[in-house]
Motif scaffolding. Structure first.
Motif: not given
Length: 124
Positions: A22, A25, A30, A51, A60, A62, A65
């Motif tokens: 995550c 990203n 993510s 982001s 971050k 879950d 992006s």
């Protein structure tokens, strides 16, 4: 985030792969999820900045992006009483596009942002 929590299950610990991915990203931390918004809409200044966050997985995990769909928002004609048919057709056009985007977007649309009362963004 609630969408993924429901998928994963309540109280399930994050995996090492989720917490490390995550911060870049990347999947699985993510996920490929989308939030739909409307053209010409203003939704604030905070959420998109996630982001670029790279500090802690808890901020971050879950958070998808940002390759997200944008649907048209009905542009109504005024006075409303004089344009009932045109406005109804415009609303149906926009609803059809929302449905098309939800069913055909490259990843699941997990949410839709609407603001029934607009303030800083002004009237559309």
């Amino acid at each position: 985030m609630l969408y993924r929590r429901k998928e994963r299950g309540e109280g399930v610990e994050w995996t090492a792969e989720e917490t490390s991915s995550c911060l870049n990203n990347a999947k699985p931390g993510s996920p490929d999820l989308a939030i739909m918004s409307f053209a010409n809409s203003f939704h604030g200044r905070g959420f998109g900045s996630l982001s670029t966050t790279r500090s802690k997985a808890v901020h971050k995990l879950d958070v998808p992006s940002f390759n997200w769909p944008q649907a048209p928002f009905p542009v109504r004609k005024y006075p409303l009483e004089a344009h009932v048919e045109e406005n109804a057709a415009e609303e149906q056009r926009c609803l059809r596009e929302v449905e098309r985007l939800i069913t055909s977007w490259h990843c699941p649309v997990a949410g839709l942002i609407t603001e029934p009362i607009q303030s800083e963004g002004g009237d559309n």
